[in-house]
Design a protein around this motif. Structure first.
Motif, mmCIF file in Angstrom:
data_model
loop_
_atom_site.group_PDB
_atom_site.id
_atom_site.type_symbol
_atom_site.label_atom_id
_atom_site.label_comp_id
_atom_site.label_asym_id
_atom_site.label_seq_id
_atom_site.Cartn_x
_atom_site.Cartn_y
_atom_site.Cartn_z
ATOM 1 N N LYS A 198 0.856 -1.176 0.000
ATOM 2 C CA LYS A 198 0.000 0.000 0.000
ATOM 3 C C LYS A 198 0.889 1.221 0.000
ATOM 4 O O LYS A 198 1.923 1.205 0.655
ATOM 5 N N PRO A 199 0.539 2.256 -0.720
ATOM 6 C CA PRO A 199 -0.625 2.403 -1.586
ATOM 7 C C PRO A 199 -0.474 1.573 -2.854
ATOM 8 O O PRO A 199 0.560 0.930 -3.066
ATOM 9 N N ALA A 200 -1.489 1.610 -3.706
ATOM 10 C CA ALA A 200 -1.483 0.815 -4.937
ATOM 11 C C ALA A 200 -0.271 1.142 -5.802
ATOM 12 O O ALA A 200 0.258 0.265 -6.490
ATOM 13 N N ASP A 201 0.196 2.378 -5.761
ATOM 14 C CA ASP A 201 1.374 2.750 -6.547
ATOM 15 C C ASP A 201 2.618 1.984 -6.114
ATOM 16 O O ASP A 201 3.528 1.763 -6.909
ATOM 17 N N ALA A 202 2.660 1.570 -4.848
ATOM 18 C CA ALA A 202 3.801 0.778 -4.373
ATOM 19 C C ALA A 202 3.846 -0.564 -5.094
ATOM 20 O O ALA A 202 4.917 -1.047 -5.459
ATOM 21 N N ALA A 203 2.680 -1.169 -5.316
ATOM 22 C CA ALA A 203 2.627 -2.425 -6.064
ATOM 23 C C ALA A 203 3.079 -2.203 -7.501
ATOM 24 O O ALA A 203 3.781 -3.044 -8.079
ATOM 25 N N ASP A 204 2.714 -1.076 -8.087
ATOM 26 C CA ASP A 204 3.157 -0.749 -9.449
ATOM 27 C C ASP A 204 4.673 -0.632 -9.498
ATOM 28 O O ASP A 204 5.322 -1.153 -10.412
ATOM 29 N N ALA A 205 5.254 0.062 -8.535
ATOM 30 C CA ALA A 205 6.707 0.233 -8.506
ATOM 31 C C ALA A 205 7.409 -1.112 -8.334
ATOM 32 O O ALA A 205 8.416 -1.389 -9.002
ATOM 33 N N LEU A 206 6.877 -1.952 -7.466
ATOM 34 C CA LEU A 206 7.464 -3.279 -7.281
ATOM 35 C C LEU A 206 7.339 -4.113 -8.551
ATOM 36 O O LEU A 206 8.254 -4.863 -8.903
ATOM 37 N N ALA A 207 6.217 -3.982 -9.254
ATOM 38 C CA ALA A 207 6.029 -4.716 -10.515
ATOM 39 C C ALA A 207 7.063 -4.289 -11.553
ATOM 40 O O ALA A 207 7.605 -5.121 -12.285
ATOM 41 N N ILE A 208 7.356 -2.991 -11.626
ATOM 42 C CA ILE A 208 8.374 -2.502 -12.559
ATOM 43 C C ILE A 208 9.735 -3.078 -12.176
ATOM 44 O O ILE A 208 10.498 -3.523 -13.045
ATOM 45 N N ALA A 209 10.036 -3.114 -10.893
ATOM 46 C CA ALA A 209 11.312 -3.670 -10.434
ATOM 47 C C ALA A 209 11.413 -5.158 -10.772
ATOM 48 O O ALA A 209 12.444 -5.630 -11.257
ATOM 49 N N VAL A 210 10.348 -5.907 -10.539
ATOM 50 C CA VAL A 210 10.343 -7.338 -10.859
ATOM 51 C C VAL A 210 10.502 -7.544 -12.361
ATOM 52 O O VAL A 210 11.282 -8.394 -12.809
ATOM 53 N N CYS A 211 9.788 -6.771 -13.147
ATOM 54 C CA CYS A 211 9.900 -6.848 -14.605
ATOM 55 C C CYS A 211 11.354 -6.643 -15.027
ATOM 56 O O CYS A 211 11.903 -7.411 -15.825
ATOM 57 N N HIS A 212 11.987 -5.632 -14.481
ATOM 58 C CA HIS A 212 13.377 -5.372 -14.853
ATOM 59 C C HIS A 212 14.297 -6.506 -14.406
ATOM 60 O O HIS A 212 15.178 -6.920 -15.160
ATOM 61 N N CYS A 213 14.093 -7.000 -13.212
ATOM 62 C CA CYS A 213 14.950 -8.102 -12.724
ATOM 63 C C CYS A 213 14.872 -9.312 -13.640
ATOM 64 O O CYS A 213 15.883 -9.980 -13.893
ATOM 65 N N TRP A 214 13.688 -9.599 -14.159
ATOM 66 C CA TRP A 214 13.537 -10.731 -15.053
ATOM 67 C C TRP A 214 14.138 -10.453 -16.428
ATOM 68 O O TRP A 214 14.596 -11.354 -17.105
ATOM 69 N N ARG A 215 14.130 -9.196 -16.845
ATOM 70 C CA ARG A 215 14.658 -8.849 -18.171
ATOM 71 C C ARG A 215 16.138 -8.485 -18.148
ATOM 72 O O ARG A 215 16.783 -8.473 -19.188
ATOM 73 N N ALA A 216 16.678 -8.164 -16.994
ATOM 74 C CA ALA A 216 18.059 -7.694 -16.887
ATOM 75 C C ALA A 216 19.083 -8.659 -17.483
ATOM 76 O O ALA A 216 19.997 -8.215 -18.175
ATOM 77 N N PRO A 217 18.980 -9.974 -17.271
ATOM 78 C CA PRO A 217 19.984 -10.864 -17.872
ATOM 79 C C PRO A 217 20.013 -10.775 -19.405
ATOM 80 O O PRO A 217 21.098 -10.760 -19.996
ATOM 81 N N LEU A 218 18.863 -10.700 -20.030
ATOM 82 C CA LEU A 218 18.824 -10.572 -21.485
ATOM 83 C C LEU A 218 19.388 -9.224 -21.927
ATOM 84 O O LEU A 218 20.140 -9.143 -22.905
ATOM 85 N N ILE A 219 19.057 -8.171 -21.198
ATOM 86 C CA ILE A 219 19.583 -6.843 -21.525
ATOM 87 C C ILE A 219 21.103 -6.843 -21.421
ATOM 88 O O ILE A 219 21.805 -6.338 -22.301
ATOM 89 N N ALA A 220 21.627 -7.437 -20.354
ATOM 90 C CA ALA A 220 23.082 -7.486 -20.159
ATOM 91 C C ALA A 220 23.755 -8.297 -21.257
ATOM 92 O O ALA A 220 24.789 -7.906 -21.791
ATOM 93 N N ARG A 221 23.168 -9.418 -21.594
ATOM 94 C CA ARG A 221 23.759 -10.276 -22.638
ATOM 95 C C ARG A 221 23.726 -9.572 -23.995
ATOM 96 O O ARG A 221 24.703 -9.626 -24.748
ATOM 97 N N THR A 222 22.649 -8.903 -24.305
ATOM 98 C CA THR A 222 22.554 -8.150 -25.558
ATOM 99 C C THR A 222 23.609 -7.060 -25.604
ATOM 100 O O THR A 222 24.264 -6.854 -26.627
ATOM 101 N N HIS A 223 23.818 -6.383 -24.479
ATOM 102 C CA HIS A 223 24.839 -5.339 -24.409
ATOM 103 C C HIS A 223 26.229 -5.934 -24.641
ATOM 104 O O HIS A 223 27.039 -5.368 -25.386
#
Length: 116
Positions: free
Chosen positions: A82-107
């Motif tokens: 809470k608030p709902a925006d906190a869940a949004d921020a955490l979702a963005i962080a989780v999204c990035h954590c899952w995509r970070a290995p591919l981003i790093a490898r592409t770089h």
């Protein structure tokens, strides 16, 4: 940024839904954050809301309730953030954590190709 010294910043990409004045104010704030990150050599990654929803829930059109439920489960929280925006921020962080290995490898591959 100076207090917490993040290694990376992930944020929602700005998009316009009809209220240009609101978007302009948000764009100014994002510009300041991106500049502050650049001055500290902190990489910034931006994701659209549908990218975050797809990464976290499997559905690019998931509603706030579904996203909050998924984040609460993924992070093993005893209650929804809470608030709902906190869940949004955490979702963005989780999204990035899952995509970070591919981003790093592409770089790495891009740098390797440029040096050949």
């Amino acid at each position: 940024m100076d207090d917490y010294q993040p290694d990376v910043i992930a944020m929602e990409r700005i998009f316009e839904r009809g209220n240009v004045s609101t978007v302009m104010h948000t764009a100014h704030a994002v510009g300041v954050m991106v500049l502050a990150a650049a001055e500290r050599d902190i990489p910034v990654h931006m994701y659209t809301p549908s990218e975050v929803k797809k990464a976290v829930s499997g559905n690019g059109r998931a509603d706030k309730k579904q996203m909050t439920t998924m984040i609460t489960r993924f992070l093993g929280l005893s209650e929804a953030p809470k608030p709902a925006d906190a869940a949004d921020a955490l979702a963005i962080a989780v999204c990035h954590c899952w995509r970070a290995p591919l981003i790093a490898r592409t770089h790495q591959l891009t740098v390797k190709a440029a040096n050949q």
